[in-house]
Design a protein around this motif. Sequence first.
Motif, PDB file in Angstrom:
ATOM      1  N   ALA A 134     -26.190  -3.990  -8.482  1.00  0.00           N
ATOM      2  CA  ALA A 134     -24.934  -4.691  -8.784  1.00  0.00           C
ATOM      3  C   ALA A 134     -24.335  -5.255  -7.493  1.00  0.00           C
ATOM      4  CB  ALA A 134     -23.948  -3.749  -9.450  1.00  0.00           C
ATOM      5  N   SER A 191     -22.726   7.285 -13.829  1.00  0.00           N
ATOM      6  CA  SER A 191     -23.816   8.096 -13.298  1.00  0.00           C
ATOM      7  C   SER A 191     -23.343   9.544 -13.135  1.00  0.00           C
ATOM      8  CB  SER A 191     -24.289   7.531 -11.958  1.00  0.00           C
ATOM      9  OG  SER A 191     -25.246   8.387 -11.380  1.00  0.00           O
ATOM     10  N   ARG A 195     -26.489   0.268 -10.629  1.00  0.00           N
ATOM     11  CA  ARG A 195     -25.503   0.300  -9.536  1.00  0.00           C
ATOM     12  C   ARG A 195     -26.114  -0.242  -8.243  1.00  0.00           C
ATOM     13  NH1 ARG A 195     -24.801   3.601  -5.639  1.00  0.00           N
ATOM     14  NH2 ARG A 195     -25.956   5.311  -6.557  1.00  0.00           N
ATOM     15  N   ARG A 196     -27.336   0.162  -7.943  1.00  0.00           N
ATOM     16  CA  ARG A 196     -28.002  -0.306  -6.716  1.00  0.00           C
ATOM     17  C   ARG A 196     -28.153  -1.821  -6.692  1.00  0.00           C
ATOM     18  NH1 ARG A 196     -30.744   4.558  -7.176  1.00  0.00           N
ATOM     19  NH2 ARG A 196     -32.479   3.730  -8.395  1.00  0.00           N
ATOM     20  N   TYR A 198     -17.690   1.414 -11.513  1.00  0.00           N
ATOM     21  CA  TYR A 198     -17.778   1.879 -12.894  1.00  0.00           C
ATOM     22  C   TYR A 198     -19.112   2.569 -13.155  1.00  0.00           C
ATOM     23  CZ  TYR A 198     -13.736  -1.202 -13.773  1.00  0.00           C
ATOM     24  OH  TYR A 198     -12.512  -1.802 -13.743  1.00  0.00           O
ATOM     25  N   LEU A 199     -20.179   2.005 -12.621  1.00  0.00           N
ATOM     26  CA  LEU A 199     -21.501   2.603 -12.809  1.00  0.00           C
ATOM     27  C   LEU A 199     -21.629   3.932 -12.062  1.00  0.00           C
ATOM     28  CD1 LEU A 199     -23.651  -0.634 -12.721  1.00  0.00           C
ATOM     29  CD2 LEU A 199     -23.298   0.876 -14.699  1.00  0.00           C
ATOM     30  N   THR A 200     -20.926   4.069 -10.947  1.00  0.00           N
ATOM     31  CA  THR A 200     -20.899   5.356 -10.235  1.00  0.00           C
ATOM     32  C   THR A 200     -20.240   6.408 -11.113  1.00  0.00           C
ATOM     33  OG1 THR A 200     -20.866   4.290  -8.074  1.00  0.00           O
ATOM     34  CG2 THR A 200     -20.054   6.564  -8.183  1.00  0.00           C
ATOM     35  N   GLU A 239     -27.841   4.529 -12.129  1.00  0.00           N
ATOM     36  CA  GLU A 239     -27.989   4.454 -10.678  1.00  0.00           C
ATOM     37  C   GLU A 239     -28.767   3.206 -10.267  1.00  0.00           C
ATOM     38  OE1 GLU A 239     -29.656   8.286  -9.788  1.00  0.00           O
ATOM     39  OE2 GLU A 239     -27.692   9.268  -9.947  1.00  0.00           O
ATOM     40  N   LYS A 251     -19.971  -1.762  -9.649  1.00  0.00           N
ATOM     41  CA  LYS A 251     -20.604  -0.663  -8.905  1.00  0.00           C
ATOM     42  C   LYS A 251     -19.804   0.624  -9.068  1.00  0.00           C
ATOM     43  CE  LYS A 251     -23.119  -2.678  -5.063  1.00  0.00           C
ATOM     44  NZ  LYS A 251     -24.146  -1.912  -4.469  1.00  0.00           N
TER      45      LYS A 251
END
Length: 166
Positions: A77, A90, A74-75, A85-87, A71, A83
């Motif tokens: 990126a 997460s 992501r914040r 992909y990281l969501t 997270e 973003k």
Amino acid sequence: MAVLLLSFFLPGFSAHPETERLIQDICHRVDNFQFCNATMKANLPADIGDLAKLSISVALDYATNTKGYAEELRRHATDKALKFYLTICSNAYGVVKDSFTAGEKQFGKADFAGAEESEKKAVQPIKDCDFIFTRPPQRSNPLQERNEQMREIIQTAITALQSFLP
């Protein structure tokens, strides 16, 4: 977490012979013996029940920490694909947490088959997190090492739990 994991490799850990045998038995059945052995010796559990509880606790802590890390990445990126992909990752670690939370409750009720089933549900989300980074547009996976460690932790927890199954 990496510092904590590295501390497991420091000399001076010694377990009761029966506990050592249990740790060795479990860790020889997983892919990464050293990682499993070091993780289990961190708190020197007294018996297989404590060993299984420890493995669940380690899985929950690691999933929680990695979800927070994903997270945070992501914040910060700026790339839309990264973003996204990281969501996904997460969310995957959220599923892992939920799986081990359910497994922990089932273990506490001596529902070992149910606990195993819950913990096995944690495997696919980590695969999904890795897979998404191979899709176009490809991006480097900043969670690759954490995903590998999570897989080892999941495998160790499932193997420890299987000691309770017929």
